[in-house]
Design an enzyme around this catalytic site. Structure first.
Site, PDB file in Angstrom:
ATOM      1  N   LYS A 191     -26.392 -20.815  52.498  1.00 26.45           N
ATOM      2  CA  LYS A 191     -26.029 -19.489  53.029  1.00 26.45           C
ATOM      3  C   LYS A 191     -27.017 -18.505  52.409  1.00 26.45           C
ATOM      4  O   LYS A 191     -26.906 -18.134  51.243  1.00 26.45           O
ATOM      5  CB  LYS A 191     -24.597 -19.144  52.616  1.00 26.45           C
ATOM      6  CG  LYS A 191     -23.856 -18.176  53.516  1.00 26.45           C
ATOM      7  CD  LYS A 191     -24.494 -16.824  53.718  1.00 26.45           C
ATOM      8  CE  LYS A 191     -24.116 -15.794  52.676  1.00 26.45           C
ATOM      9  NZ  LYS A 191     -24.904 -14.538  52.793  1.00 26.45           N
ATOM     10  N   GLY A 244     -26.263 -14.759  42.040  1.00 25.47           N
ATOM     11  CA  GLY A 244     -25.907 -13.424  42.514  1.00 25.47           C
ATOM     12  C   GLY A 244     -25.185 -12.654  41.424  1.00 25.47           C
ATOM     13  O   GLY A 244     -25.452 -12.858  40.228  1.00 25.47           O
ATOM     14  N   SER A 245     -24.257 -11.809  41.835  1.00 21.24           N
ATOM     15  CA  SER A 245     -23.588 -10.928  40.867  1.00 21.24           C
ATOM     16  C   SER A 245     -22.422 -11.654  40.178  1.00 21.24           C
ATOM     17  O   SER A 245     -21.833 -12.573  40.753  1.00 21.24           O
ATOM     18  CB  SER A 245     -23.036  -9.709  41.606  1.00 21.24           C
ATOM     19  OG  SER A 245     -22.083 -10.126  42.561  1.00 21.24           O
ATOM     20  N   GLU A 247     -19.510 -10.521  39.902  1.00 21.17           N
ATOM     21  CA  GLU A 247     -18.301 -10.276  40.707  1.00 21.17           C
ATOM     22  C   GLU A 247     -18.137 -11.381  41.758  1.00 21.17           C
ATOM     23  O   GLU A 247     -17.061 -11.955  41.930  1.00 21.17           O
ATOM     24  CB  GLU A 247     -18.378  -8.914  41.414  1.00 21.17           C
ATOM     25  CG  GLU A 247     -18.351  -7.704  40.485  1.00 21.17           C
ATOM     26  CD  GLU A 247     -19.661  -7.474  39.719  1.00 21.17           C
ATOM     27  OE1 GLU A 247     -20.716  -7.977  40.165  1.00 21.17           O
ATOM     28  OE2 GLU A 247     -19.634  -6.803  38.674  1.00 21.17           O
ATOM     29  N   GLY A 249     -19.766 -14.228  41.690  1.00 18.04           N
ATOM     30  CA  GLY A 249     -19.699 -15.489  40.931  1.00 18.04           C
ATOM     31  C   GLY A 249     -18.261 -15.836  40.568  1.00 18.04           C
ATOM     32  O   GLY A 249     -17.845 -16.996  40.608  1.00 18.04           O
ATOM     33  N   GLU A 266     -25.475 -18.680  38.447  1.00 16.46           N
ATOM     34  CA  GLU A 266     -26.559 -17.941  37.782  1.00 16.46           C
ATOM     35  C   GLU A 266     -26.355 -16.481  38.152  1.00 16.46           C
ATOM     36  O   GLU A 266     -26.550 -16.099  39.303  1.00 16.46           O
ATOM     37  CB  GLU A 266     -27.901 -18.492  38.270  1.00 16.46           C
ATOM     38  CG  GLU A 266     -29.004 -18.271  37.278  1.00 16.46           C
ATOM     39  CD  GLU A 266     -29.668 -16.926  37.432  1.00 16.46           C
ATOM     40  OE1 GLU A 266     -29.045 -15.904  37.034  1.00 16.46           O
ATOM     41  OE2 GLU A 266     -30.778 -16.895  37.951  1.00 16.46           O
ATOM     42  N   CYS A 300     -33.294 -11.568  37.999  1.00  7.76           N
ATOM     43  CA  CYS A 300     -32.173 -11.920  37.118  1.00  7.76           C
ATOM     44  C   CYS A 300     -32.599 -11.918  35.655  1.00  7.76           C
ATOM     45  O   CYS A 300     -31.837 -11.557  34.780  1.00  7.76           O
ATOM     46  CB  CYS A 300     -31.582 -13.263  37.517  1.00  7.76           C
ATOM     47  SG  CYS A 300     -32.805 -14.546  37.710  1.00  7.76           S
ATOM     48  N   GLU A 397     -26.214  -4.603  34.009  1.00  7.72           N
ATOM     49  CA  GLU A 397     -27.402  -5.002  34.764  1.00  7.72           C
ATOM     50  C   GLU A 397     -27.684  -3.943  35.836  1.00  7.72           C
ATOM     51  O   GLU A 397     -26.818  -3.647  36.661  1.00  7.72           O
ATOM     52  CB  GLU A 397     -27.170  -6.363  35.424  1.00  7.72           C
ATOM     53  CG  GLU A 397     -28.411  -6.844  36.157  1.00  7.72           C
ATOM     54  CD  GLU A 397     -28.253  -8.235  36.757  1.00  7.72           C
ATOM     55  OE1 GLU A 397     -27.258  -8.459  37.475  1.00  7.72           O
ATOM     56  OE2 GLU A 397     -29.135  -9.076  36.505  1.00  7.72           O
TER      57      GLU A 397
HETATM   58  P1  NDP Z   1     -23.794 -10.749  45.661  1.00  8.11           P
HETATM   59  O1  NDP Z   1     -23.428 -11.503  44.446  1.00  8.11           O
HETATM   60  O2  NDP Z   1     -22.699 -10.155  46.442  1.00  8.11           O
HETATM   61  O3  NDP Z   1     -24.648 -11.658  46.677  1.00  8.11           O
HETATM   62  C1  NDP Z   1     -25.249 -12.885  46.365  1.00  8.11           C
HETATM   63  C2  NDP Z   1     -25.003 -13.885  47.483  1.00  8.11           C
HETATM   64  O4  NDP Z   1     -23.600 -14.137  47.581  1.00  8.11           O
HETATM   65  C3  NDP Z   1     -25.436 -13.386  48.865  1.00  8.11           C
HETATM   66  O5  NDP Z   1     -25.883 -14.469  49.653  1.00  8.11           O
HETATM   67  C4  NDP Z   1     -24.132 -12.848  49.407  1.00  8.11           C
HETATM   68  O6  NDP Z   1     -24.120 -12.740  50.820  1.00  8.11           O
HETATM   69  C5  NDP Z   1     -23.167 -13.890  48.927  1.00  8.11           C
HETATM   70  N1  NDP Z   1     -21.770 -13.461  48.907  1.00  8.11           N
HETATM   71  C6  NDP Z   1     -21.266 -12.204  48.838  1.00  8.11           C
HETATM   72  N2  NDP Z   1     -19.921 -12.231  48.849  1.00  8.11           N
HETATM   73  C7  NDP Z   1     -19.557 -13.529  48.938  1.00  8.11           C
HETATM   74  C8  NDP Z   1     -18.299 -14.199  48.975  1.00  8.11           C
HETATM   75  N3  NDP Z   1     -17.141 -13.545  48.954  1.00  8.11           N
HETATM   76  N4  NDP Z   1     -18.301 -15.543  49.045  1.00  8.11           N
HETATM   77  C9  NDP Z   1     -19.462 -16.242  49.058  1.00  8.11           C
HETATM   78  N5  NDP Z   1     -20.679 -15.667  49.043  1.00  8.11           N
HETATM   79  C10 NDP Z   1     -20.733 -14.315  48.972  1.00  8.11           C
HETATM   80  O7  NDP Z   1     -24.843  -9.648  45.240  1.00  8.11           O
HETATM   81  P2  NDP Z   1     -25.245  -8.305  46.000  1.00  8.11           P
HETATM   82  O8  NDP Z   1     -26.235  -8.636  47.025  1.00  8.11           O
HETATM   83  O9  NDP Z   1     -24.009  -7.572  46.458  1.00  8.11           O
HETATM   84  O10 NDP Z   1     -25.915  -7.467  44.817  1.00  8.11           O
HETATM   85  C11 NDP Z   1     -25.092  -6.748  43.916  1.00  8.11           C
HETATM   86  C12 NDP Z   1     -25.609  -6.863  42.505  1.00  8.11           C
HETATM   87  O11 NDP Z   1     -25.618  -8.220  42.099  1.00  8.11           O
HETATM   88  C13 NDP Z   1     -27.044  -6.402  42.280  1.00  8.11           C
HETATM   89  O12 NDP Z   1     -27.136  -5.047  42.107  1.00  8.11           O
HETATM   90  C14 NDP Z   1     -27.426  -7.177  41.037  1.00  8.11           C
HETATM   91  O13 NDP Z   1     -26.988  -6.495  39.892  1.00  8.11           O
HETATM   92  C15 NDP Z   1     -26.654  -8.472  41.169  1.00  8.11           C
HETATM   93  N6  NDP Z   1     -27.514  -9.549  41.686  1.00  8.11           N
HETATM   94  C16 NDP Z   1     -27.940 -10.498  40.816  1.00  8.11           C
HETATM   95  C17 NDP Z   1     -28.804 -11.479  41.241  1.00  8.11           C
HETATM   96  C18 NDP Z   1     -29.310 -12.536  40.308  1.00  8.11           C
HETATM   97  O14 NDP Z   1     -30.403 -13.024  40.485  1.00  8.11           O
HETATM   98  N7  NDP Z   1     -28.535 -12.980  39.351  1.00  8.11           N
HETATM   99  C19 NDP Z   1     -29.301 -11.526  42.603  1.00  8.11           C
HETATM  100  C20 NDP Z   1     -28.747 -10.517  43.476  1.00  8.11           C
HETATM  101  C21 NDP Z   1     -27.903  -9.567  42.993  1.00  8.11           C
HETATM  102  P3  NDP Z   1     -24.577 -11.355  51.486  1.00  8.11           P
HETATM  103  O15 NDP Z   1     -26.008 -11.201  51.138  1.00  8.11           O
HETATM  104  O16 NDP Z   1     -24.357 -11.591  52.905  1.00  8.11           O
HETATM  105  O17 NDP Z   1     -23.714 -10.293  50.894  1.00  8.11           O
END
Ligand code: NDP
Length: 499
Positions: A191, A244-245, A247, A249, A266, A300, A397
């Protein structure tokens, strides 16, 4: 010099539908989403969003590809060959990948050309090397009811792996999840992020050409709350690999806990870069600046807490400010641009909010803080000095080009500040004293410590963190362990030799 118009034309060559069961599959949900260019704020393309039906079909096909299909019967050396072929195909089209990533994410193409694509290709090749080396162990075991035993282990694929990737480096982070899972013999359902799905869709178009059987790999573009949530909730998924975030995670961890399914999480960081008094300041300035500003700070492992020995503090801040002011923010397709735009309006608002909080909390803004007067989600490279580690900008972050420079008076204080964080992903030490470097590398709480170079990437090294930075490791041998189950087999030998 590649023009923006030429880059935009490339977008029309990328498929815009879910790819599952070995073919492009128009979404039955009829939902679509627009992919927005962070620089022009215009629509780049519209993509069909996979709904719950596509998620179910993709997971079911992945399961049958493993249990009854060709993928489950594919031996390690064939998997290695397929992964090498995929790496070759990506390499042959790496310029397309780099341009699409640049457009999609808003970053200058020199970054994906120099980092993301070479790392992606290396990651596929590295894991191709493991595919036919997943050996078990022979373990001497005790007698069973007086009979001798013969025991060994075999390493088997975890099963169906859901890979969920973020928008900051979707190609490379995708490879970190896909390559080890395919090498281990798992079936992968990816995804990609809604803000930057293009390179994942391009990758799907190479899967069949590489020769992977149907169901081994699927891509489901869509919204996190819909497609992502349906995927992590699907009981047919055996493992979720998420970046990702914290939250999101947490949602992944809760969904996975329901079936005690495996995860690797991660979740980013607030990584310290520690500049000691004896550091080579030329190297440290360059490296620290890269650590905080590369990829617009949307990394990250961004080294956004910059701890500097009091003896060199003023000089280092001056050097770092000069370096930040050398950065040319603008359209990635304009000559000389070295920093692009943030991913979306929400991220711009978030980063701008942190800049305001930093100033309100009393940190000294030494450069940046504003926005260029133009369209696009741009923010200036920003540095705060005299930051206290308790301030919000030192604790949360930001995921933007914002650095917090914190002074310290002793090595012990530097380590204490470095470890006083909710995150523990990466750390960088800048010093000329090799003994100090290795001794302190052990004391710093982080999944990866780099000495005199910011976050050197290598698919041979395990990658991941602890605390809010998540759990589990990707890459290296750990990437194989994360995608396999170790099974033990014990035979009770009834044969008794003639006396
Ligand atoms: P998210 O954690 O929401 O997104 C990461 C991935 O998870 C995307 O593919 C997203 O899809 C998907 N996702 C979102 N909600 C769900 C869910 N309920 N179930 C399963 N998958 C889901 O990060 P954001 O894009 O909202 O960014 C917010 C903050 O997160 C940033 O400001 C940053 O601080 C942090 N972040 C950290 C990263 C890292 O490398 N560790 C990378 C990106 C963000 P979709 O894109 O469609 O929302």
């Amino acid at each position: 010099m590649l023009t923006r118009a030429a880059a935009e034309r490339l977008v029309s060559t990328v498929p815009t539908e879910p790819y599952l069961a070995g073919r492009w599959d128009s979404s039955q949900s009829a939902d679509t989403f627009d992919v927005i260019d962070p620089v022009t704020e215009r629509r780049l393309t519209t993509v069909a969003a996979a709904g719950a039906g596509e998620v179910d079909r993709a997971v079911s096909h992945a399961r049958s590809a493993l249990d009854e299909g060709a993928w489950g019967r594919t031996d390690g050396s064939t998997r290695a060959l397929l992964l090498h072929r995929l790496a070759d195909l990506i390499e042959a089209r790496s310029e397309e990948f780099a341009i699409l990533e640049s457009l999609d994410v808003g970053k200058p193409a020199f970054e994906p050309r120099a980092i993301d694509l070479p790392q992606t290709i290396q990651t596929f090749r590295y894991f191709a090397g493991w595919a036919d080396k997943l050996e078990g162990r022979s373990i001497p075991t005790g007698a069973y009811m007086g009979r001798p035993t013969h025991s060994y282990t075999v390493r088997e694929p975890v099963g169906v792996v859901a890979a969920i990737t973020p928008w900051n480096s979707p190609t490379m982070i995708g490879a970190w999840k896909i390559a080890p899972a395919l090498a281990a013999g798992c079936a992968v359902v990816l995804k990609p992020p809604e803000d930057a799905p293009l390179t994942s869709l391009l990758l799907a178009s190479l899967i069949e050409e590489a020769g992977f059987p149907a169901g081994a790999f699927s891509v489901l573009p869509g919204l996190g709350a819909v497609t992502g949530q349906a995927l992590i909730d699907h009981p047919g998924v055996d493992k979720i690999s998420f970046t990702g975030s914290p939250e999101t995670g947490y949602k992944v961890a809760v969904a996975a806990a329901k079936g005690f399914r495996r995860t690797t999480l991660e979740l980013g960081g607030k990584s310290p870069q520690i500049v000691f008094g004896d550091a080579n300041l030329d190297d440290a300035t360059m490296g620290v600046a890269a650590g905080v500003f590369a990829n617009q700070g949307e990394v990250c492992a961004a080294g956004s807490r910059i701890l500097v020995a009091r003896a060199v503090y003023d000089e280092f801040v001056e050097r770092l400010v000069a370096r930040a002011r050398d950065i040319k923010v603008g359209d990635p397709f304009d000559e000389g641009t070295t920093m692009g735009a943030l991913i979306n309006a929400r991220q711009l608002e978030r980063v701008s909010g942190y800049i305001k909080t930093g100033a309100d909390d009393g940190a000294r803004l030494v450069t940046g803080g504003g926005r260029p007067d133009r369209k696009g989600f741009f923010v200036e490279p920003t540095l705060f000095a005299e930051v206290d580690n308790t301030m919000t900008i030192a604790r949360q972050e930001i995921f933007g080009p914002v650095g917090a420079v914190i002074p310290f008076d002793s090595d012990t204080e530097a380590v204490t500040i470095a470890n006083d964080s909710d995150y523990a992903l990466a750390a960088t030490l800048w010093t000329s004293d090799v003994n100090r470097a290795h001794a302190l590398a052990r004391r710093v709480k982080a999944g990866a410590v780099a000495i005199n170079g910011w976050a050197p990437l290598d698919p041979r090294l395990p990658w991941g963190g602890s605390k809010l930075s998540g759990q589990g490791r990707e890459l290296g041998w750990a990437g194989i362990e994360a995608n396999t189950e170790e099974k033990s087999v014990t035979a009770v030998l009834s044969y008794a030799p003639d006396k």
